[in-house]
Design a protein around this motif. Structure first.
Motif, PDB file in Angstrom:
ATOM      1  N   ARG A 109       0.844  -1.200   0.000  1.00  0.00           N
ATOM      2  CA  ARG A 109       0.000   0.000   0.000  1.00  0.00           C
ATOM      3  C   ARG A 109       0.880   1.253   0.000  1.00  0.00           C
ATOM      4  O   ARG A 109       1.959   1.276   0.599  1.00  0.00           O
ATOM      5  N   CYS A 167      -2.803   3.109  -7.060  1.00  0.00           N
ATOM      6  CA  CYS A 167      -4.117   3.538  -7.555  1.00  0.00           C
ATOM      7  C   CYS A 167      -4.781   2.397  -8.330  1.00  0.00           C
ATOM      8  O   CYS A 167      -5.977   2.122  -8.150  1.00  0.00           O
ATOM      9  N   VAL A 168      -3.987   1.720  -9.140  1.00  0.00           N
ATOM     10  CA  VAL A 168      -4.533   0.611  -9.945  1.00  0.00           C
ATOM     11  C   VAL A 168      -4.770  -0.623  -9.065  1.00  0.00           C
ATOM     12  O   VAL A 168      -5.865  -1.195  -9.062  1.00  0.00           O
ATOM     13  N   THR A 169      -3.742  -1.010  -8.300  1.00  0.00           N
ATOM     14  CA  THR A 169      -3.865  -2.266  -7.543  1.00  0.00           C
ATOM     15  C   THR A 169      -4.903  -2.172  -6.417  1.00  0.00           C
ATOM     16  O   THR A 169      -5.479  -3.178  -6.015  1.00  0.00           O
ATOM     17  N   GLU A 170      -5.142  -0.953  -5.930  1.00  0.00           N
ATOM     18  CA  GLU A 170      -6.145  -0.794  -4.866  1.00  0.00           C
ATOM     19  C   GLU A 170      -7.539  -0.523  -5.446  1.00  0.00           C
ATOM     20  O   GLU A 170      -8.487  -0.244  -4.705  1.00  0.00           O
ATOM     21  N   GLY A 171      -7.654  -0.573  -6.796  1.00  0.00           N
ATOM     22  CA  GLY A 171      -8.973  -0.494  -7.427  1.00  0.00           C
ATOM     23  C   GLY A 171      -9.546   0.895  -7.597  1.00  0.00           C
ATOM     24  O   GLY A 171     -10.775   1.057  -7.693  1.00  0.00           O
ATOM     25  N   HIS A 172      -8.665   1.920  -7.664  1.00  0.00           N
ATOM     26  CA  HIS A 172      -9.171   3.291  -7.785  1.00  0.00           C
ATOM     27  C   HIS A 172      -9.047   3.873  -9.194  1.00  0.00           C
ATOM     28  O   HIS A 172      -9.395   5.031  -9.404  1.00  0.00           O
ATOM     29  N   THR A 174     -10.694   3.444 -11.888  1.00  0.00           N
ATOM     30  CA  THR A 174     -11.886   3.056 -12.637  1.00  0.00           C
ATOM     31  C   THR A 174     -12.332   4.117 -13.643  1.00  0.00           C
ATOM     32  O   THR A 174     -12.949   3.807 -14.651  1.00  0.00           O
ATOM     33  N   SER A 178     -11.828   9.333 -10.510  1.00  0.00           N
ATOM     34  CA  SER A 178     -11.308   8.527  -9.397  1.00  0.00           C
ATOM     35  C   SER A 178      -9.782   8.552  -9.381  1.00  0.00           C
ATOM     36  O   SER A 178      -9.160   8.582  -8.311  1.00  0.00           O
ATOM     37  N   ALA A 204      -3.588   1.069 -16.323  1.00  0.00           N
ATOM     38  CA  ALA A 204      -4.709   0.350 -15.706  1.00  0.00           C
ATOM     39  C   ALA A 204      -5.179  -0.762 -16.636  1.00  0.00           C
ATOM     40  O   ALA A 204      -5.591  -1.837 -16.179  1.00  0.00           O
ATOM     41  N   LYS A 208      -4.048  -5.206 -16.277  1.00  0.00           N
ATOM     42  CA  LYS A 208      -5.097  -6.241 -16.149  1.00  0.00           C
ATOM     43  C   LYS A 208      -4.579  -7.579 -16.648  1.00  0.00           C
ATOM     44  O   LYS A 208      -4.934  -8.635 -16.141  1.00  0.00           O
TER      45      LYS A 208
END
Ligand code: FES
Ligand code: FES
Length: 209
Positions: A109, A167-172, A174, A178, A204, A208
């Motif tokens: 994180r 930002c990407v790995t924590e799902g933000h 999108t 965001s 992002a 994937k």
């Protein structure tokens, strides 16, 4: 969280010799006669912080390598990385948690290493910009920053990239709003924000796969 001001180590007034004293002396003397002044100043300079206060023994992983050492209990993770481990890719901007230049990953994180005490990383996993590439290949986020000209001077870039990966790995990552929100703690004095947003959006997608 504590932070430490280190202005003396970065060009502050040298103890015992004022600027006026040196300028006054310099008006009528040779460079050779200033040498004793300089030596005197060195003798009076305060001892470096690393050698002073109480120490804490820590064992942690940094970029995949196990490290065990004694650290000054008042030291930040940022100073530990830069001054003890020579991992200078992580930058010091404000040293007060306001610019994001010092961002690293702690157990995956994003954290501000200037606000993280070195003693707190005991038993944990730290990743810096030096540990992001793998097998000689740039991380997709590093490549995306290059592809999108997401930098000018580059000083903020390591912190931007570390935050962008989180930002990407924590799902933000999108949507653009965001991404902007998550990345808002990383300041770029060069104003490369358009490129940074494009880079995070690109990575992002590539991250994937
Ligand atoms: Fe840590 Fe600015 S140097 S946030
Ligand atoms: Fe210069 Fe961001 S590229 S501060």
């Amino acid at each position: 969280m504590d932070s430490q001001a280190h202005s003396d180590r970065y060009g502050g007034t040298v103890s015992g010799v004022s600027r006026r004293t040196v300028l006054g002396a310099g008006a009528g003397v040779t460079a050779a006669s200033l040498v004793p002044l300089r030596l005197e100043a060195q003798e009076q300079a305060p001892a470096p912080l690393q050698e002073a206060g109480p120490t804490t023994h820590i064992s942690f992983q940094v970029n995949g390598e196990q490290v065990e050492m004694d650290v000054d209990s008042r030291s930040s993770l940022l100073d530990l990385l830069r001054e003890r481990l020579a991992l200078t890719g992580t930058k010091k901007g404000c040293d007060h948690g306001q610019c994001g230049a010092c961002t690293v990953h702690l157990d995956g994180r994003a954290v501000s290493s200037c606000l993280t005490m070195a003693g707190k990383v005991d038993g944990r996993r730290v990743t810096t910009i030096e540990g992001l590439a793998s097998g000689g290949e740039l991380h997709p986020m590093q490549q995306a920053f290059i592809d999108n000209d997401a930098l000018q001077c580059g000083y903020c870039t390591p912190g931007q990239i570390m935050s962008a990966v989180a930002c990407v790995t924590e799902g933000h990552a999108t949507d653009p709003e965001s991404i902007r929100e998550f990345m808002s703690g990383n300041i770029c004095r060069c104003g490369a924000y358009v490129g940074i947003l494009a880079a995070v959006s690109q990575a992002a997608e590539t991250m994937k796969g």
